[in-house]
Design an enzyme around this catalytic site. Structure first.
Site, mmCIF file in Angstrom:
data_model
loop_
_atom_site.group_PDB
_atom_site.id
_atom_site.type_symbol
_atom_site.label_atom_id
_atom_site.label_comp_id
_atom_site.label_asym_id
_atom_site.label_seq_id
_atom_site.Cartn_x
_atom_site.Cartn_y
_atom_site.Cartn_z
ATOM 1 C CE1 TYR A 18 -4.095 -1.900 0.593
ATOM 2 C CE2 TYR A 18 -2.736 -3.169 2.120
ATOM 3 C CZ TYR A 18 -3.893 -3.023 1.375
ATOM 4 O OH TYR A 18 -4.855 -4.004 1.424
ATOM 5 C CG HIS A 23 -6.840 5.387 1.238
ATOM 6 N ND1 HIS A 23 -7.544 6.562 1.401
ATOM 7 C CD2 HIS A 23 -7.655 4.421 1.746
ATOM 8 C CE1 HIS A 23 -8.717 6.307 1.976
ATOM 9 N NE2 HIS A 23 -8.802 5.018 2.196
#
Length: 191
Positions: A18, A23
């Site tokens: 990630y 995000h």
């Protein structure tokens, strides 16, 4: 710690898969702040978060990254406020914002969660949305792309060219908020 310190939480999802996602820009900003402090995050002994205590611009600060997924950020944030005995108004949450164009920056106090799962979780755990936010614009998804898919994608090539500069400016805004107060920081950094 006492009430004169600040808790600055960057939002993101844990793990290398990630790391470059839109995000995770909150993590990117607090990582840069940690670098400015010349220190490293360590796992907190009681709360599911990585923390770093020190000074930033002469101000006592705890930097934190929850070690939970975005939609479960509230538990670690509430746990850290409690552990360090800090009032809600000394919390700063750094997060991505769909409703600002890429690189847009907005500091504010309070407000809703605007569909952001990290903010939703924090509001639920704290029973309030009355805390400082530093919102990093990531823009809207192209075409009919789902917003949830968009935020979990890495920044595009054109965005990456400016990303380091934008993260640096956002880190400056966080420091400005801590040292000069919200009004002054908003006048200087809000776009």
């Amino acid at each position: 710690m006492n009430g004169d310190a600040w808790l600055v939480v960057g939002l993101g999802n844990p793990g290398p898969g990630y790391a470059g996602n839109r995000h995770n820009v909150g993590f990117m900003v607090v990582d840069l702040l940690a670098g400015r402090m010349g220190a490293r995050f360590k796992a907190h002994k009681k709360v599911r978060a990585e923390v770093l205590e020190g000074r930033l611009g002469g101000v006592r600060v705890v930097l934190a990254k929850p070690r939970t997924y975005m939609n479960e950020s509230g538990g670690p944030v509430a746990g850290l406020l409690d552990y360090f005995s800090l009032p809600l108004e000394r919390l700063v949450v750094v997060h991505d914002e769909l409703d600002l164009p890429y690189g847009g920056l907005r500091l504010k106090f309070g407000g809703g969660d605007n569909g952001h799962n990290g903010l939703k979780s924090i509001r639920r755990s704290l029973g309030s949305g009355e805390f400082n936010r530093v919102r990093f614009g990531i823009g809207r998804p192209p075409g009919r792309m789902d917003a949830a898919a968009f935020v979990l994608r890495d920044f595009g090539a054109a965005e990456r060219k400016e990303l380091e500069l934008e993260v640096d400016r956002t880190a400056d805004a966080v420091e400005g908020l801590l040292t000069d107060g919200l009004d002054r920081a908003q006048n200087t950094y809000n776009t």
